[in-house]
Enzyme design. Structure first.
Site, PDB file in Angstrom:
ATOM      1  N   CYS A 246       6.989   8.926   9.224  1.00  0.00           N
ATOM      2  CA  CYS A 246       6.244   7.678   8.998  1.00  0.00           C
ATOM      3  C   CYS A 246       7.227   6.610   8.540  1.00  0.00           C
ATOM      4  CB  CYS A 246       5.114   7.873   7.996  1.00  0.00           C
ATOM      5  SG  CYS A 246       4.019   9.263   8.401  1.00  0.00           S
ATOM      6  N   PRO A 249       8.240   0.353   8.301  1.00  0.00           N
ATOM      7  CA  PRO A 249       9.142  -0.573   8.985  1.00  0.00           C
ATOM      8  C   PRO A 249      10.632  -0.278   8.852  1.00  0.00           C
ATOM      9  CG  PRO A 249       8.377  -1.558   6.960  1.00  0.00           C
ATOM     10  CD  PRO A 249       7.645  -0.258   7.086  1.00  0.00           C
ATOM     11  N   GLY A 250      11.021   0.706   8.017  1.00  0.00           N
ATOM     12  CA  GLY A 250      12.394   1.174   8.133  1.00  0.00           C
ATOM     13  C   GLY A 250      13.321   0.986   6.964  1.00  0.00           C
ATOM     14  N   GLY A 251      12.849   0.439   5.864  1.00  0.00           N
ATOM     15  CA  GLY A 251      13.742   0.248   4.726  1.00  0.00           C
ATOM     16  C   GLY A 251      14.358   1.551   4.250  1.00  0.00           C
ATOM     17  N   LYS A 252      13.544   2.607   4.190  1.00  0.00           N
ATOM     18  CA  LYS A 252      14.056   3.900   3.723  1.00  0.00           C
ATOM     19  C   LYS A 252      14.996   4.517   4.758  1.00  0.00           C
ATOM     20  CE  LYS A 252       9.876   4.589   1.005  1.00  0.00           C
ATOM     21  NZ  LYS A 252       9.250   3.331   1.443  1.00  0.00           N
ATOM     22  N   ASP A 267       7.863   7.714  13.784  1.00  0.00           N
ATOM     23  CA  ASP A 267       6.691   6.894  13.474  1.00  0.00           C
ATOM     24  C   ASP A 267       5.810   6.825  14.713  1.00  0.00           C
ATOM     25  OD1 ASP A 267       5.952   4.844  11.052  1.00  0.00           O
ATOM     26  OD2 ASP A 267       5.116   4.150  12.962  1.00  0.00           O
ATOM     27  N   ASP A 293       3.382  11.120  16.686  1.00  0.00           N
ATOM     28  CA  ASP A 293       2.538  11.429  15.545  1.00  0.00           C
ATOM     29  C   ASP A 293       3.269  12.480  14.715  1.00  0.00           C
ATOM     30  OD1 ASP A 293       0.680  12.443  13.745  1.00  0.00           O
ATOM     31  OD2 ASP A 293      -0.958  12.548  15.186  1.00  0.00           O
ATOM     32  N   ASP A 309       6.957   9.268   3.471  1.00  0.00           N
ATOM     33  CA  ASP A 309       6.258   8.144   2.835  1.00  0.00           C
ATOM     34  C   ASP A 309       4.947   7.999   3.604  1.00  0.00           C
ATOM     35  OD1 ASP A 309       5.391   5.875   1.604  1.00  0.00           O
ATOM     36  OD2 ASP A 309       7.164   4.681   1.996  1.00  0.00           O
ATOM     37  N   CYS A 362       2.595   4.583  -1.588  1.00  0.00           N
ATOM     38  CA  CYS A 362       2.543   3.315  -2.331  1.00  0.00           C
ATOM     39  C   CYS A 362       1.097   3.047  -2.750  1.00  0.00           C
ATOM     40  CB  CYS A 362       3.115   2.166  -1.508  1.00  0.00           C
ATOM     41  SG  CYS A 362       2.358   1.936   0.112  1.00  0.00           S
TER      42      CYS A 362
END
Length: 430
Positions: A246, A249-252, A267, A293, A309, A362
Site C-alpha cells: 500500500c 503516494p510513496g513517501g515511505k 499499490d 491488490d 501502511d 494514520c
C-alpha cells in the site's frame, strides 16, 4: 463585479458540494474540477484555504446557521446550504470584507439557478457580518467541530482531556513537513525550516512547493513527521529486500530507497503508482513498482522486512484533511478493519524467518491500530512483538506505549505545530 473572485468562489462551491453532498474526498474533488487548475496560483491558494477552513470549522458554522435559517436547504436547494457555509467561513474566520463575502455569495446563488435564495443569502450573511461574535457565543470550538462518534471513541481511548487537546490541534493549519534525502542541516538552512528531533524539516513559511529550493532535484519530499516513523523503525535496511505494501503516494518508499534497501513497492492504484514512479525519478531513486491488490499479491519470494501502511479511516490526519471528519463514520472503520486483517495475514506470508514487520495506520481509532496488531499477534504465534526503544524516537518518547508500540497524537509537539496521529506496531517473525 470582477469575475476573478467569483470564479474562485464558484470553484470552491463546486468542490464543497462534491465533497459534502456526493462524498468525494476533498483532494479528489479538487483534482477533478476542470476550472480549478485554470485559476492563477493566488486564487487556487484562496480556494484551498476557504475549503479547508469551511470543513475545519463546519461544526461552528452549522451552529450559527441553524439559528438563522428556519428550513433546511435540501434537495434542489442543497447548493444554497453550501453557499451559506462558504460565506459564513469567510466572515467568521477568514476576515473577508463583508461586502465581498456577501455580494459574491448572492451572485453564486444566482449562478446556481437559485434566484429565490438570493434574499435569504443576503439577509443571513449580513446578519453574520454584523453579529458574528455574538452568534458564536462562548461555545467550545474543539467540541463543536468534532462529530459525536469521533469524540466518544477518542474519550474512550484517550480520556476527556486528551480528546479535547486532539480536537483543538485539528483546528490549526498544519505546517509543511519535508523529508530530506540527505544533508538535513544544509536543506534546513536553504528552506528556512526547523529540523525536528526525528530529522524532518518543518517549514512555516508560504510559497509554492514546486518553487522551493531542492524540489526539482528531488532533495526532499513532502511527508508529515509522524509518517516518517514507520520506515525509520525498520532499522538498518541497507542492502536488504523490503516490501512496501500500500505504498502510494510513496513517501515511505522513498525513505526506504534512500536508506539503501532493495525496495518493492506495491499499490492497487495505477494512477498513484505512476505518480510514485515520477517522484522516485525526480529524486534519483529506484524501486520495483508493482500495481496489484497487496492482499492477493503473490511474488513467489519472501522479504527481509515488510512495511504495511494499511488503508484506514485516516482520522489521524484531520489537520491536513478536515473533510475526513464529515465523510467517514463507524461503519467505515468496521469495513476497513476487515481489509487490515487481510493485509496483515498476507504480510506475514511474505516475510522471511527473522524478518521484521512494521504495521502502521494514520488513524486515531483503536480498532484500526492496537486492536488489529494485537489480534495478529494472537493469531500467529511465530510473531514476536519488538518493542520500540526510547532512543529510536528522539523527542517523541511519550509516543511509546506501555506495550512498546507507538501512538502519536495531533496534540503532541503542540509548541512545534503538532503532528499526525499514527499507530505503529513492530514484530519479528521467529
Amino acid at each position: 463585479m470582477d469575475a476573478t473572485p467569483l470564479a474562485s468562489r464558484r470553484a470552491a462551491l463546486d468542490v464543497l458540494a462534491a465533497c459534502l453532498d456526493k462524498g468525494q474526498p476533498l483532494d479528489d474533488a479538487l483534482s477533478r474540477h476542470q476550472g480549478f487548475a485554470g485559476l492563477d496560483p493566488r486564487d487556487r491558494a484562496f480556494v484551498r484555504l476557504l475549503l479547508a477552513t469551511t470543513l475545519r470549522r463546519l461544526g461552528e458554522i452549522e451552529e450559527v446557521l441553524a439559528n438563522l435559517v428556519e428550513r433546511p436547504l435540501e434537495g434542489a436547494n442543497a447548493a444554497g446550504r453550501q453557499i451559506l457555509r462558504l460565506g459564513a467561513a469567510q466572515l467568521l474566520f477568514l476576515g473577508t470584507p463583508p461586502h465581498a463575502a456577501v455580494d459574491t455569495s448572492v451572485r453564486l446563488a444566482e449562478d446556481a439557478r437559485l434566484p429565490h435564495l438570493k434574499g435569504l443569502t443576503n439577509a443571513v450573511l449580513r446578519r453574520i457580518s454584523r453579529d458574528g461574535s455574538a452568534l458564536m457565543g462562548d461555545r467550545d470550538p474543539a467540541r463543536l467541530n468534532t462529530p459525536q462518534w469521533l469524540w466518544e471513541s477518542w474519550v474512550e481511548a484517550y480520556g476527556e482531556e486528551e480528546t479535547h487537546a486532539i480536537a483543538a490541534a485539528h483546528l490549526i493549519e498544519a505546517p509543511l513537513d519535508l523529508t530530506p534525502r540527505s544533508n538535513a542541516d544544509f536543506w534546513a538552512g536553504q528552506l528556512e525550516a526547523e529540523k525536528l528531533p526525528t530529522g524532518t524539516l518543518r517549514r512555516f513559511g508560504g510559497g509554492a512547493i514546486t518553487e522551493l529550493p531542492g524540489f526539482a532535484e528531488g532533495a526532499w519530499w513532502v511527508q508529515d513527521a509522524a509518517a516518517t516513523l514507520p520506515a525509520r523503525l525498520l532499522g538498518d535496511i541497507a542492502g536488504k529486500s523490503v516490501a512496501d505494501l500500500c505504498a502510494a503516494p510513496g513517501g515511505k518508499t522513498m525513505q526506504l530507497c534512500a536508506a539503501g534497501a532493495n525496495v518493492t513497492a506495491v499499490d492497487i492504484s495505477a494512477r498513484r503508482m505512476t505518480r510514485l514512479g515520477e517522484n522516485l525519478a525526480r529524486a534519483g531513486l529506484a524501486a520495483e513498482l508493482v500495481t496489484a491488490d497487496a492482499s492477493k499479491w503473490a511474488p513467489g519470494r519472501t522479504f527481509d522486512a515488510l512495511l504495511l501502511d494499511a488503508p484506514c479511516s485516516g482520522t489521524g490526519t484531520l489537520r491536513r484533511h478536515p473533510d475526513i471528519a464529515w465523510l467517514k463514520d463507524e461503519e467505515d472503520v468496521g469495513r476497513l478493519t476487515l481489509t487490515q486483517d487481510r493485509l496483515l495475514l498476507r504480510a506475514t506470508e511474505l516475510l522471511k524467518p527473522g524478518g521484521t514487520l512494521v504495521y502502521a495506520v494514520c488513524s486515531l481509532q483503536e480498532d484500526e491500530g492496537p486492536a488489529r496488531f494485537d489480534a495478529l499477534l494472537g493469531r500467529d504465534k511465530r510473531l514476536r512483538r519488538q518493542p520500540v526503544e526510547l532512543a529510536e524516537l528522539p523527542g517523541l518518547e511519550a509516543a511509546i506505549t506501555t506495550e512498546g508500540d507507538v501512538r502519536t497524537l495531533p496534540s503532541m509537539w503542540s509548541d512545534r505545530g503538532g503532528l499526525d496521529g499514527f499507530f505503529i506496531g513492530r514484530a519479528v517473525l521467529t
